[in-house]
Design an enzyme around this catalytic site. Structure first.
Site, PDB file in Angstrom:
ATOM      1  N   SER A  59      23.045 -22.959 -12.883  1.00 39.76           N
ATOM      2  CA  SER A  59      23.794 -23.967 -13.627  1.00 39.76           C
ATOM      3  C   SER A  59      23.639 -25.384 -13.065  1.00 39.76           C
ATOM      4  CB  SER A  59      25.274 -23.573 -13.724  1.00 39.76           C
ATOM      5  OG  SER A  59      25.403 -22.353 -14.438  1.00 39.76           O
TER       6      SER A  59
ATOM      7  N   GLU B  53      19.334 -18.340  -5.772  1.00 45.92           N
ATOM      8  CA  GLU B  53      20.036 -18.392  -7.051  1.00 45.92           C
ATOM      9  C   GLU B  53      21.172 -17.373  -7.043  1.00 45.92           C
ATOM     10  OE1 GLU B  53      17.488 -20.013 -10.416  1.00 45.92           O
ATOM     11  OE2 GLU B  53      16.927 -17.933 -10.211  1.00 45.92           O
TER      12      GLU B  53
ATOM     13  N   GLU C 274      17.183 -11.858 -13.283  1.00 41.94           N
ATOM     14  CA  GLU C 274      17.147 -11.193 -14.599  1.00 41.94           C
ATOM     15  C   GLU C 274      16.094 -10.090 -14.616  1.00 41.94           C
ATOM     16  OE1 GLU C 274      16.924 -14.811 -16.904  1.00 41.94           O
ATOM     17  OE2 GLU C 274      18.967 -15.264 -16.285  1.00 41.94           O
TER      18      GLU C 274
ATOM     19  N   LYS D 130      12.760 -19.196 -19.676  1.00 45.52           N
ATOM     20  CA  LYS D 130      13.170 -17.831 -20.057  1.00 45.52           C
ATOM     21  C   LYS D 130      12.588 -17.458 -21.431  1.00 45.52           C
ATOM     22  CE  LYS D 130      17.353 -18.590 -17.438  1.00 45.52           C
ATOM     23  NZ  LYS D 130      18.549 -17.990 -16.941  1.00 45.52           N
TER      24      LYS D 130
ATOM     25  N   ASN E 294      12.771 -23.086 -15.754  1.00 45.70           N
ATOM     26  CA  ASN E 294      12.556 -21.709 -16.211  1.00 45.70           C
ATOM     27  C   ASN E 294      13.046 -21.624 -17.654  1.00 45.70           C
ATOM     28  OD1 ASN E 294      12.492 -18.978 -16.682  1.00 45.70           O
ATOM     29  ND2 ASN E 294      14.134 -18.463 -15.237  1.00 45.70           N
TER      30      ASN E 294
ATOM     31  N   GLY F 258      23.353 -19.357 -15.549  1.00 48.35           N
ATOM     32  CA  GLY F 258      23.697 -19.385 -16.966  1.00 48.35           C
ATOM     33  C   GLY F 258      25.187 -19.277 -17.241  1.00 48.35           C
TER      34      GLY F 258
ATOM     35  N   HIS G  38      13.094 -12.800 -10.009  1.00 43.82           N
ATOM     36  CA  HIS G  38      14.240 -13.475 -10.650  1.00 43.82           C
ATOM     37  C   HIS G  38      15.337 -12.438 -10.898  1.00 43.82           C
ATOM     38  CE1 HIS G  38      16.678 -15.587 -13.611  1.00 43.82           C
ATOM     39  NE2 HIS G  38      16.123 -16.705 -13.168  1.00 43.82           N
TER      40      HIS G  38
HETATM   41  C1  PEP Z   1      17.510 -19.713 -13.913  1.00 44.36           C
HETATM   42  O1  PEP Z   1      17.079 -19.369 -14.994  1.00 44.36           O
HETATM   43  O2  PEP Z   1      16.883 -19.403 -12.911  1.00 44.36           O
HETATM   44  C2  PEP Z   1      18.745 -20.490 -13.860  1.00 44.36           C
HETATM   45  C3  PEP Z   1      19.156 -20.933 -12.718  1.00 44.36           C
HETATM   46  O3  PEP Z   1      19.396 -20.709 -15.066  1.00 44.36           O
HETATM   47  P1  PEP Z   1      20.597 -21.773 -15.337  1.00 44.36           P
HETATM   48  O4  PEP Z   1      20.140 -23.101 -14.789  1.00 44.36           O
HETATM   49  O5  PEP Z   1      20.751 -21.782 -16.813  1.00 44.36           O
HETATM   50  O6  PEP Z   1      21.805 -21.260 -14.629  1.00 44.36           O
END
Ligand code: PEP
Length: 253
Positions: A211, A165, A99, A13, A11, A171, A97
């Site tokens: 992460s 997630e 976000e 973003k 992803n 992040g 997601h």
């Molecule tokens: C994500 O964007 O779904 C995500 C898990 O980001 P990160 O790996 O940076 O935590």
């Protein structure tokens, strides 16, 4: 060993421009086997889809959108439809997601309508769900996950992927331990069996995101109900993303 083909999904973003996205794709293509034991997907932001899609032609890497609108077309400024995503070569789309849920106040009903739109438009939805830190601390993780999964119970297409997630791990550099993640993945598989039957639950691919890095991927992917990863930050670096992809491949070997 699981019979589910693992997925490594990047992803991106709101990162990269056309030049850096092309360079990243070239790096990934160079490091990937023509048809590996892992399904590799990338989710660039909308303005990059056309260019990245063109770079991916005749590659084993799949393309997806980061979001979609529930309607097929019309007066929805700033949004994109499933048909438009499919038209530029997408086969996949992220839905719900954290976000999107946070920045755009997307609730479970809207997320469910996006799952419907994705399937109607021929895209495979990756349903993202996860608890906040506060929800985890107050011991409500499974309740939240259950609510988010059950919201799509009546509309989920056969071909859907789920990505667990934990919001507190996205992040932040914090990762759920393999054991913590496995508890939720197992729960998701059991609930899926109740909602859609054993066979479908057994085939359902449940990704972990939050992460994921080259050093924690091998331990996470060893868990029986973790079928791959949704990766943010580390997917912006070809070397790191390839290391994560290879960890998934080794688990499938
Ligand atoms: C994500 O964007 O779904 C995500 C898990 O980001 P990160 O790996 O940076 O935590």
């Amino acid at each position: 060993m699981s019979l589910r083909l693992p997925i490594a999904a990047g992803n991106w973003k709101m990162n990269l421009d056309r030049a850096s996205a092309s360079e990243l794709v070239r790096g990934l293509r160079q490091g990937l086997a023509p048809r590996g034991a892992v399904e590799v997907l990338v989710f660039p932001s909308f303005p990059l889809l056309g260019e990245v899609g063109a770079e991916l032609v005749s590659s084993p890497i799949g393309l997806g959108g980061q979001d979609l609108h529930p309607e097929e077309s019309g007066a929805h400024t700033g949004d994109v439809s499933a048909g438009q995503l499919a038209d530029v070569g997408c086969g996949w789309v992220l839905v719900g997601h954290s976000e999107r849920r946070h920045d755009h106040q997307e609730g479970d009903d809207l997320v469910a309508s996006k799952v419907v739109a994705a399937a109607r438009g021929g895209l495979v939805p990756i349903l993202c769900l996860g608890e906040t830190l506060e929800e985890r601390r107050s011991d409500r993780t499974l309740e939240v996950i259950d609510r988010q999964l059950t919201a799509v119970a009546a509309v989920a297409p056969d071909e859907m992927v789920v990505a667990y997630e934990p919001v507190w791990a996205i992040g932040t550099g914090e990762t759920a331990s393999p054991e913590e993640a496995q508890v939720v993945h197992r729960f998701l598989r059991r609930r899926s069996a109740e909602l859609w039957g054993e066979a479908r639950a057994e085939a359902l691919r449940i990704l972990y995101g939050g992460s994921v890095k080259p050093d924690n991927a091998p331990d996470l992917i060893r868990e029986i109900d973790i079928d791959g990863f949704l990766v943010g930050g580390a997917s912006l670096d070809a070397e790191k993303f390839l290391a994560i992809i290879h960890a998934c491949g080794e688990s499938a070997a």
